[in-house]
Structure formats: structure tokens, C-alpha cells
Design a protein around this motif. Structure first.
Motif, PDB file in Angstrom:
ATOM      1  N   ASN A 150       0.818  -1.213   0.000  1.00  0.00           N
ATOM      2  CA  ASN A 150       0.000   0.000   0.000  1.00  0.00           C
ATOM      3  C   ASN A 150       0.853   1.265   0.000  1.00  0.00           C
ATOM      4  O   ASN A 150       0.691   2.144  -0.853  1.00  0.00           O
ATOM      5  CB  ASN A 150      -0.923  -0.043   1.223  1.00  0.00           C
ATOM      6  CG  ASN A 150      -1.547   1.291   1.566  1.00  0.00           C
ATOM      7  OD1 ASN A 150      -2.232   1.892   0.752  1.00  0.00           O
ATOM      8  ND2 ASN A 150      -1.309   1.746   2.789  1.00  0.00           N
ATOM      9  N   ALA A 151       1.767   1.374   0.966  1.00  0.00           N
ATOM     10  CA  ALA A 151       2.583   2.585   1.077  1.00  0.00           C
ATOM     11  C   ALA A 151       3.508   2.749  -0.117  1.00  0.00           C
ATOM     12  O   ALA A 151       3.747   3.866  -0.588  1.00  0.00           O
ATOM     13  CB  ALA A 151       3.385   2.558   2.376  1.00  0.00           C
ATOM     14  N   THR A 194       9.588   1.508   1.925  1.00  0.00           N
ATOM     15  CA  THR A 194       8.221   1.092   2.261  1.00  0.00           C
ATOM     16  C   THR A 194       8.181  -0.433   2.384  1.00  0.00           C
ATOM     17  O   THR A 194       7.220  -1.080   1.982  1.00  0.00           O
ATOM     18  CB  THR A 194       7.220   1.549   1.185  1.00  0.00           C
ATOM     19  OG1 THR A 194       7.595   0.977  -0.083  1.00  0.00           O
ATOM     20  CG2 THR A 194       7.193   3.059   1.067  1.00  0.00           C
ATOM     21  N   CYS A 195       9.243  -0.997   2.956  1.00  0.00           N
ATOM     22  CA  CYS A 195       9.457  -2.449   2.916  1.00  0.00           C
ATOM     23  C   CYS A 195       9.016  -3.173   4.182  1.00  0.00           C
ATOM     24  O   CYS A 195       9.507  -4.262   4.497  1.00  0.00           O
ATOM     25  CB  CYS A 195      10.907  -2.775   2.591  1.00  0.00           C
ATOM     26  SG  CYS A 195      12.132  -1.765   3.443  1.00  0.00           S
ATOM     27  N   GLY A 196       8.098  -2.589   4.952  1.00  0.00           N
ATOM     28  CA  GLY A 196       7.436  -3.316   6.027  1.00  0.00           C
ATOM     29  C   GLY A 196       8.216  -3.428   7.318  1.00  0.00           C
ATOM     30  O   GLY A 196       9.302  -2.849   7.485  1.00  0.00           O
ATOM     31  N   GLY A 197       7.638  -4.187   8.238  1.00  0.00           N
ATOM     32  CA  GLY A 197       8.236  -4.387   9.550  1.00  0.00           C
ATOM     33  C   GLY A 197       9.109  -5.623   9.592  1.00  0.00           C
ATOM     34  O   GLY A 197       9.567  -6.122   8.565  1.00  0.00           O
ATOM     35  N   PHE A 198       9.304  -6.173  10.818  1.00  0.00           N
ATOM     36  CA  PHE A 198      10.161  -7.355  10.972  1.00  0.00           C
ATOM     37  C   PHE A 198       9.371  -8.553  11.480  1.00  0.00           C
ATOM     38  O   PHE A 198       9.923  -9.489  12.048  1.00  0.00           O
ATOM     39  CB  PHE A 198      11.343  -7.053  11.896  1.00  0.00           C
ATOM     40  CG  PHE A 198      10.993  -6.500  13.256  1.00  0.00           C
ATOM     41  CD1 PHE A 198      10.668  -7.333  14.313  1.00  0.00           C
ATOM     42  CD2 PHE A 198      11.012  -5.126  13.482  1.00  0.00           C
ATOM     43  CE1 PHE A 198      10.358  -6.828  15.560  1.00  0.00           C
ATOM     44  CE2 PHE A 198      10.701  -4.608  14.737  1.00  0.00           C
ATOM     45  CZ  PHE A 198      10.381  -5.458  15.781  1.00  0.00           C
ATOM     46  N   ALA A 221       7.625   5.220   4.537  1.00  0.00           N
ATOM     47  CA  ALA A 221       6.177   5.173   4.776  1.00  0.00           C
ATOM     48  C   ALA A 221       5.772   3.726   5.013  1.00  0.00           C
ATOM     49  O   ALA A 221       6.484   2.794   4.651  1.00  0.00           O
ATOM     50  CB  ALA A 221       5.412   5.748   3.580  1.00  0.00           C
ATOM     51  N   GLY A 222       4.604   3.553   5.632  1.00  0.00           N
ATOM     52  CA  GLY A 222       4.088   2.210   5.869  1.00  0.00           C
ATOM     53  C   GLY A 222       4.564   1.623   7.181  1.00  0.00           C
ATOM     54  O   GLY A 222       4.927   2.343   8.120  1.00  0.00           O
ATOM     55  N   MET A 238      -4.287   3.457   6.529  1.00  0.00           N
ATOM     56  CA  MET A 238      -4.537   4.880   6.341  1.00  0.00           C
ATOM     57  C   MET A 238      -3.245   5.679   6.473  1.00  0.00           C
ATOM     58  O   MET A 238      -2.931   6.519   5.631  1.00  0.00           O
ATOM     59  CB  MET A 238      -5.562   5.358   7.377  1.00  0.00           C
ATOM     60  CG  MET A 238      -6.083   6.778   7.143  1.00  0.00           C
ATOM     61  SD  MET A 238      -7.210   6.914   5.730  1.00  0.00           S
ATOM     62  CE  MET A 238      -6.113   7.579   4.476  1.00  0.00           C
ATOM     63  N   LEU A 239      -2.475   5.400   7.527  1.00  0.00           N
ATOM     64  CA  LEU A 239      -1.217   6.126   7.719  1.00  0.00           C
ATOM     65  C   LEU A 239      -0.229   5.806   6.608  1.00  0.00           C
ATOM     66  O   LEU A 239       0.515   6.681   6.148  1.00  0.00           O
ATOM     67  CB  LEU A 239      -0.620   5.785   9.081  1.00  0.00           C
ATOM     68  CG  LEU A 239       0.671   6.526   9.454  1.00  0.00           C
ATOM     69  CD1 LEU A 239       0.445   8.040   9.461  1.00  0.00           C
ATOM     70  CD2 LEU A 239       1.192   6.062  10.804  1.00  0.00           C
TER      71      LEU A 239
END
Length: 534
Positions: free
Chosen positions: A13-14, A218-222, A489-490, A508-509
Motif C-alpha cells: 500500500n505505502a 516502504t518495505c514493512g516491519g520485521f 512510509a508504511g 490509512m497512515l
């Protein structure tokens, strides 16, 4: 070495919001790289979501122009309260214990509605979330919990719509590309591009150097890294089931801190985790059923641990304010498993996409004693590790619960069960009180058939991430100064969520900051182009 105006790392998304915004802001060559292949796990975690977006809105009429599933006749039987900026801010601060960064919170709340309109123009199709956020009570759809929007066809639909929009904007999308290093100016620390590993169809990999005027992470968390989960979230978290993509292994966190001294923010010891089917693959989500393995029907019944004891107040709040928190509580229970239980009165209210016979294995019995016996039996592999340890405790728990519900109904005979409001039907009365209450929607479990499903913790995304300037999405260094040419972002961004979060606020964020990051990156690229011509 290939030169780009903007490189976006991560195709969810981000990432798509960033790439499209960059093109709209005038960037020339925009490249979006994604670690996964095009056919396996495209779209990051966004693909696995229900596509819910929490936004400020003034009422149904405000949203009707962007909706794709509401005709004039349906609109007449929808009850929906406005969701104000104050409502959104209050919910965010309440569930995060007041820890959400105020500047980031203001951006989330106050940019939400305009970003929804921007997404609509981009090509993201919205619908009212009848199946997840409303109950049909006395012939009317009653929405609850402030969140009403989702994307047509959920996360799958969102990624498809985003990808089509990106291609219309002439964004180049490259799969099988893993970020390995930031290319920086050794004097200024400004980012000048990225080093990646490109996966070929033959199975071989080659290293590539991609230079760029700006980079957006914008590659996400862990959440898909067992070692990082155990390191930051604590004991047993390496055993949690991964709800989404197996590719979100924290690469961006590690590389940004290592290569450009990025500052961190947010609740590194907490995450979004939900009640999840215990029979799922623990290492990756299912690309067909995706979000259907979520088990969010607990407000309609009770949850007990392996020892037969309740461990949360199932009715403390609406589901979309508790599901990301209750999932974590299962991880703290014996064996990190639990059981959700209902009787005949509630079964018709369970969402079919989560509880259909084709989706989840159910244990069905004609009495509580029989249900306890079945839950205590070994599973099909002959293992007791995830079964009930005490039949008597479960029976006693339900009898005590039923007695408390009955006593409350005697004291408050005029209260009416209503899943669309906090109805006040609880286990707490002057006659009897449970040590752990059920504060709303408390119905006795006394009518056969009795049904149970086995659940565990499904981790969605981690709350700790990189610190950014909320207005520009620029990544900050450890001195809280913007790192040149780097944005984020994301889910890789931290600071907004701690311990819990209001459902729908993550996507949304991500869209809000993605749009800001893309615009900022395009502006930087334009400045560098102008400088190079002087």
C-alpha cells in the motif's frame, strides 16, 4: 549502474502510494522494487488485509460518491454516525495509552479524509464494510466502531487496483529484488541510491547498483523474522504465526540503521497480532484465504486458554479496538493457544468468511461436558500439546460465567442484547461478580449445539520502526535531522502505535505518508535535475 529519479523499496500500500504520488508530482523515472516474485506474495502485507481504512467522515452522504456497493435503496436502511477528528484522535490516544507521537497522530487524523479522495481518484475502489463493521438489527444495518470503509475485494483487490494505477502512471515495477545496502555520499551521508540482489528465473542472483535522486523505504516491519521478534517482542514470539508475507524480515530497519544511522521510534516491544487459526502455516500467510484465518467472533462468546480459564474481557470494547491486542494475549497463555466458544444463540452472527466449515475446523458438542471432553482429546496427529488440559476447569468456568450472566439479567431485565452497540449486558451485578468480567454482549452458554475453534497468535506487523518527519516523511538520523534524499512510509515507520491500535489506521497512515514521501522525493529529484543543468 542505472540512474532513476525515485526508487521505492517495497510493493505494498505505502509503496504504490509513494510511487504514484512521485509521478503525479513530476518525477521522471520512478522504479518500485519488490523482494517477492510477481506470482508469489506480491503486495507485501497489504495483500493479506481486509483492506480497511479508518478515516474522518461527516456521515453516509459524505462517503456515497466514492462507494461501489451502496445503491439508493440500501442507503435508506444504513445507520451510521459521523466520525469526527476528535473521535479519531481520542480512539488513537486511548488504545495507545497516550503514547502516539502527537505530530504523527495529527497527520494521520487530519489528512485521512483528503487522502481517501486522492486514493479514489488514483483508482482504489471503496465499499462500506457491511460484513466486518455492521450488524443487521431489526432490518437496519448498524455500523459500529468508527471504521466503515474497506477496499473492494479486500487486500487482493487493493494491490490489483494499485498495480494497474502504477502502470497507468508509467511506474516501473521490478520483482525479485532485495535491498542489501544504501549507496551514500561518504561526506554528507546523503543517499544516492541502493545496492540490490536481483533474483533471476533460473534461480541465480546478481548484484546491481541503482542510483537515484531519492529513495523511499516502504518495505514493512520485521514480523516475518523469528529472531527479530524474539529480540524485540520477547519470549515465545519466535513461535508466533505469520499472517502475511514471509518477506517482511526487517531488512529496511537494519540497513537504514547500519548505513545512514537512522533513528528509531515507536513500540519496538509491541505489535499488531490477532486471534488466528491454530492450524495455519506458522511461517507465512495463505494467498488464497488471506485474512479469512482471522477469528474475530470472540465478542459473541468467550475465550479460554488451554487450562480452561478465561483470560480477557471479551466485551471490553468493539472488536476493532481489541483484536490487535487480544491476539498478543494468547501468546502469553499456556502453549500459546486458546479456544473460542459459542452456543446456538450466537452462531448465526459469526462471519461466514472466518467461520465457515470450509475455512476453520470446528469442535461441536451437545453439552458443555461433551465439548470439554472433545477439546481434551489428542489432535489428528495424536498430540496433546495444543489441547485442553482440564475438562473440569472448563465446565466450572462456563457454569460460573452462566451464573453471573443470569444474575445480571435478573437485576437488569430491560437491557437488550445488541452487537452493534455497547449494550451493557455483562457478568457484573450486585448479586454476583466475576474476577474477570465480560463487560458487554454477555450471553449465557446454555443452548446446544456448543461450538469451539482452536486459535493462536497471528502476527500482522510490528509497531517499532524508523523515525520520520510527519510533514515530509523524511527519515531522521540519530540527531533527529533529516537524512538527505531518504523517505519512508508504511509499517517501517514507527511512532504512531504502541501496545494496540485502532483498526484500519495502519493502511490509512501508510497511504498518507506514502503520498507525502512520493511528493517530497519528486521535489528533491526536481531540485537535483535543476542543479545538474546549471
Amino acid at each position: 549502474m542505472t540512474q532513476w529519479d525515485v526508487i521505492v523499496v517495497g510493493g505494498g500500500n505505502a509503496g504504490y502510494a509513494s510511487a504514484i504520488a512521485a509521478k503525479q508530482a513530476g518525477a521522471g523515472r520512478v522504479l518500485l522494487i519488490e523482494k517477492s516474485s510477481e506470482t508469489a506474495y506480491p503486495g507485501g502485507n497489504s495483500y493479506f488485509t481486509a483492506g480497511a481504512f479508518r478515516t474522518v467522515f461527516s456521515g453516509l452522504d459524505d462517503l456515497l460518491p466514492i462507494l461501489h456497493n451502496v445503491d439508493s435503496e440500501t442507503a435508506k436502511i444504513v445507520d451510521m454516525d459521523p466520525y469526527t477528528s476528535q473521535d479519531f484522535m481520542d480512539d488513537l490516544m486511548r488504545v495507545t495509552g497516550g503514547r502516539a507521537d502527537p505530530k504523527l497522530a495529527n497527520v494521520l487524523v487530519n489528512n485521512s479524509r483528503e487522502t481517501i479522495d486522492w486514493l479514489d481518484k488514483v483508482g482504489i475502489q471503496f465499499r462500506l464494510s457491511f460484513n466486518r463493521q455492521a450488524y443487521k438489527v431489526e432490518g437496519r444495518y448498524k455500523f459500529w466502531g468508527g471504521m466503515v470503509l474497506s477496499v473492494v475485494d479486500g487486500g487482493k483487490g487493493m494491490i490489483k487496483q494499485y498495480h494497474e494505477a502504477a502502470l497507468r502512471h508509467n511506474v516501473t515495477v521490478q520483482y525479485g529484488t532485495t535491498l542489501t545496502r544504501m549507496i551514500t555520499d561518504q561526506v554528507s551521508n546523503k543517499v544516492q541510491g541502493v545496492e540490490v540482489l536481483l533474483q533471476h528465473s533460473s534461480g541465480s542472483t546478481t548484484k546491481q547498483m541503482l542510483t537515484s535522486n531519492a529513495v523511499i523505504l516502504t518495505c514493512g516491519g520485521f514480523e516475518a523474522s523469528p529472531s527479530m521478534r524474539a529480540q524485540y517482542l520477547g519470549k515465545n514470539w519466535d513461535l508466533a504465526h505469520v499472517r502475511g508475507t514471509p518477506y517482511n524480515t526487517g531488512d529496511g530497519h537494519v540497513i537504514a540503521q547500519r548505513d545512514v544511522y537512522a533513528k528509531t521510534a515507536g513500540g519496538y516491544s509491541s505489535c499488531h497480532a490477532t486471534c488466528w487459526d491454530a492450524n495455519t502455516n506458522p511461517h507465512k500467510g495463505d494467498t488464497v484465504l488471506t485474512n479469512q484465518f482471522t477469528k474475530s467472533g470472540y465478542p459473541l462468546g468467550i475465550m479460554v486458554n488451554r487450562d480452561g480459564q478465561r483470560f480477557v474481557d471479551e466485551g471490553m470494547d468493539f472488536r476493532n479496538y481489541t483484536y490487535a491486542f487480544f491476539g498478543k494475549e494468547i501468546m502469553n497463555q499456556p502453549g500459546s493457544v486458546a479456544f473460542q466458544i459459542w452456543d446456538a444463540k450466537s452462531l448465526s452472527w459469526l462471519r461466514e468468511e472466518e467461520y465457515a466449515d470450509s475455512v476453520v475446523e470446528k469442535v461441536v458438542a451437545n453439552s458443555i461436558e461433551e465439548l470439554a471432553e472433545k477439546l481434551a482429546a489428542p489432535d489428528q496427529k495424536g498430540s496433546w500439546k495444543a489441547t485442553l488440559t482440564s475438562e473440569k476447569t472448563l465446565v466450572d468456568t462456563i457454569r460460573e460465567y452462566n451464573d453471573a450472566v443470569t444474575a445480571h439479567r435478573r437485576q437488569y431485565p430491560n437491557l437488550k442484547w445488541d452487537p452493534a452497540i455497547k449494550d451493557g449486558l455483562s457478568t457484573q451485578s450486585s448479586e454476583k461478580q466475576l474476577k474477570l468480567p465480560k463487560s458487554n454482549w454477555a450471553l449465557s452458554l446454555d443452548r446446544a449445539p456448543f461450538v469451539a475453534v482452536k486459535i493462536t497468535t497471528g502476527i500482522t506487523f510490528t509497531f517499532g520502526g524508523l523515525a520520520v518527519d510527519p510533514q515530509t516523511a523524511a527519515v531522521l538520523d540519530t540527531s533527529s535531522q533529516p537524512i538527505g534524499n531518504l523517505y519512508a512510509a508504511g509499517e517501517i515507520v514507527g511512532g504512531a502505535f504502541y501496545d494496540n491500535y485502532p483498526g484500519g489506521s495502519g493502511l490509512m497512515l501508510g497511504s498518507i505518508l506514502g503520498r507525502k514521501a512520493g511528493t517530497s522525493a519528486a521535489n528533491i529529484s526536481a531540485i537535483r535535475h535543476k542543479s545538474s543543468r546549471l
